[in-house]
Design an enzyme around this catalytic site. Structure first.
Site, PDB file in Angstrom:
ATOM      1  N   LYS A  69       1.347  -1.138   0.447  1.00 44.92           N
ATOM      2  CA  LYS A  69      -0.244  -0.136  -0.060  1.00 44.92           C
ATOM      3  C   LYS A  69       0.888   1.354   0.035  1.00 44.92           C
ATOM      4  O   LYS A  69       0.871   2.005  -0.562  1.00 44.92           O
ATOM      5  CB  LYS A  69      -0.813   0.201   1.503  1.00 44.92           C
ATOM      6  CG  LYS A  69      -1.776  -1.366   1.218  1.00 44.92           C
ATOM      7  CD  LYS A  69      -3.376  -0.724   1.587  1.00 44.92           C
ATOM      8  CE  LYS A  69      -4.293  -2.047   1.180  1.00 44.92           C
ATOM      9  NZ  LYS A  69      -5.104  -2.013   1.994  1.00 44.92           N
ATOM     10  N   LYS A 111      -6.384 -10.152  -5.816  1.00 43.60           N
ATOM     11  CA  LYS A 111      -7.358 -10.274  -4.816  1.00 43.60           C
ATOM     12  C   LYS A 111      -9.121  -9.659  -4.896  1.00 43.60           C
ATOM     13  O   LYS A 111      -7.968  -8.228  -4.641  1.00 43.60           O
ATOM     14  CB  LYS A 111      -7.328 -10.101  -2.662  1.00 43.60           C
ATOM     15  CG  LYS A 111      -6.909  -9.317  -2.741  1.00 43.60           C
ATOM     16  CD  LYS A 111      -7.010  -9.233  -0.777  1.00 43.60           C
ATOM     17  CE  LYS A 111      -7.029  -8.101  -0.394  1.00 43.60           C
ATOM     18  NZ  LYS A 111      -8.274  -7.636   0.841  1.00 43.60           N
ATOM     19  N   LYS A 163     -11.996  -4.060  -1.872  1.00 38.92           N
ATOM     20  CA  LYS A 163     -12.725  -2.289  -2.049  1.00 38.92           C
ATOM     21  C   LYS A 163     -12.235  -1.679  -2.824  1.00 38.92           C
ATOM     22  O   LYS A 163     -12.547  -0.677  -3.210  1.00 38.92           O
ATOM     23  CB  LYS A 163     -13.689  -2.084  -1.395  1.00 38.92           C
ATOM     24  CG  LYS A 163     -14.401  -2.973   0.578  1.00 38.92           C
ATOM     25  CD  LYS A 163     -14.748  -2.085   1.679  1.00 38.92           C
ATOM     26  CE  LYS A 163     -14.252  -3.509   2.748  1.00 38.92           C
ATOM     27  NZ  LYS A 163     -12.921  -3.358   3.092  1.00 38.92           N
TER      28      LYS A 163
END
Ligand code: AQP
Length: 330
Positions: free
Chosen positions: A111, A198, A201
């Site tokens: 991230k 994966k 959201k």
């Protein structure tokens, strides 16, 4: 009785990965354990978010969780920021966890790298780095022995266990060392358009993500458009056929049938996709209906969260107090 704790970040609409990897297990566990389920809004602050949007997402998350079957009579559903045990415990545990072990967290590496590329160093928040400590605090403040999560949380759970063991070694046997409860099927649902990442959201495109509250027509369209391959044979083989295998994994997690047996029943991708869309629509339609009903009475949702807050506080504050005491705070 076992104590179960798990959390979800209100970072958008909940999707099929969240449902199959975690929430399905939450519903099962509320029947047999003292269960605490937390909407971890403090974690959501680790990334850029509009305050109004965060509030809306927090309530949407509560509505979705109640719609899938969480029952406030059987579990405690609450919002993280409303119970101060979490931030207190996070500071105490940040005095136990080390810079080295946090630096090894792959989710932070991924991230922070993405943020860095997009907006530079200043966009990588300290909270993104210390996030696993807050997660350890969430779990350890409740004395949880079981934590139902998807596969992506495995490394954070290992860190939580390490911190608990280290704390107990220094200060006495106070913290419970928790185990991850990772489902045998559905623990890592992949994006329908890019089955090497994966389902998430914050995925680039909505088309690869089935949201729990998607309308039947939308589900059908997304499954129909899911990426497969040119081999034209249905096999459960993530290395050579990741797209088809992801569809079989979803099918298996919904129906509890063996994915290889499901594969053996299909000769082409079209009929597999058609049947999968049907079982998904069948499972998600009731949840959607229930969410539409709950949305009409948001006062009730706030009431449930208020009751959850009191129960969560009562359970966690004595544990946090013993940690403070053990560490020498008066
Ligand atoms: N694709 C997935 N397959 C199986 N389980 C999954 N979980 C998340 N994605 C999958 C599990 O869902 C629970 C709640 O996750 P979360 O929302 O708190 O955080 P996350 O893992 O970061 O989920 P997302 O959707 O990928 O969110 P964003 O895009 O905001 O980062 C966890 O138990 C998780 O394992």
């Amino acid at each position: 009785m076992s104590i179960v704790f798990s959390g979800v970040r209100p970072t958008g609409q909940m999707h099929l990965g969240n449902y199959l990897g975690a929430f399905k297990n939450w519903v099962v566990n509320q029947e047999m354990a003292e269960s605490y389920y937390c909407i971890v809004d403090l974690h959501a602050l680790a990334e850029e978010v509009d305050p109004k949007v965060l509030k809306e997402r927090t309530i949407l998350t509560a509505v979705t969780l109640l719609s899938i079957g969480l029952d406030p009579e059987k579990c405690t559903l609450f919002v993280q920021s409303t119970v101060d045990s979490h931030v207190k415990m996070a500071w105490l545990l940040s005095c136990i966890g080390s810079f080295g072990e946090l630096s090894r967290m792959t989710q932070f590496k991924d991230k922070s790298q993405t943020n860095m590329l997009k907006k530079g160093e200043v966009s990588v928040k300290v909270a993104l780095f210390t996030y696993p400590i807050l997660m350890a605090a969430d779990i350890l403040a409740y004395g949880a022995d079981k934590v139902p999560v998807g596969d992506d949380q495995k490394q954070h759970l290992e860190l939580t266990r390490d911190i608990a063991v280290r704390f107990n070694g220094s200060y006495g046997d106070i913290l419970t060392v928790p185990d991850a409860l990772i489902p045998p099927k559905g623990s890592r649902i992949m994006d329908l358009l890019n089955p090497t990442v994966k389902m998430s959201k914050s995925a680039g495109s909505d088309a690869g993500v089935i949201y729990i509250l998607d309308e039947p027509k939308v589900i059908e369209k997304k499954i129909k458009s899911a990426v497969t391959d040119s081999l034209s044979s249905v096999n459960y083989d993530f290395v050579n056929q990741p797209g088809v295998s992801n569809l079989l994994e979803i099918f298996s997690a919904i129906t509890d049938e063996d994915p290889k047996i499901i594969a053996s029943q299909y000769q082409n991708y079209g009929s597999l996709k058609k049947d999968l869309a049907e079982v998904l629509i069948d499972r998600l339609s009731d949840i959607r209906q229930s969410a539409l009903e709950l949305n009409k009475n948001l006062d009730e949702i706030y009431k449930i969260l208020e009751i959850g807050k009191a129960k969560a506080y009562d359970h966690s504050s004595p544990i946090v107090k013993s940690v403070e005491d053990a560490m020498g705070l008066i």
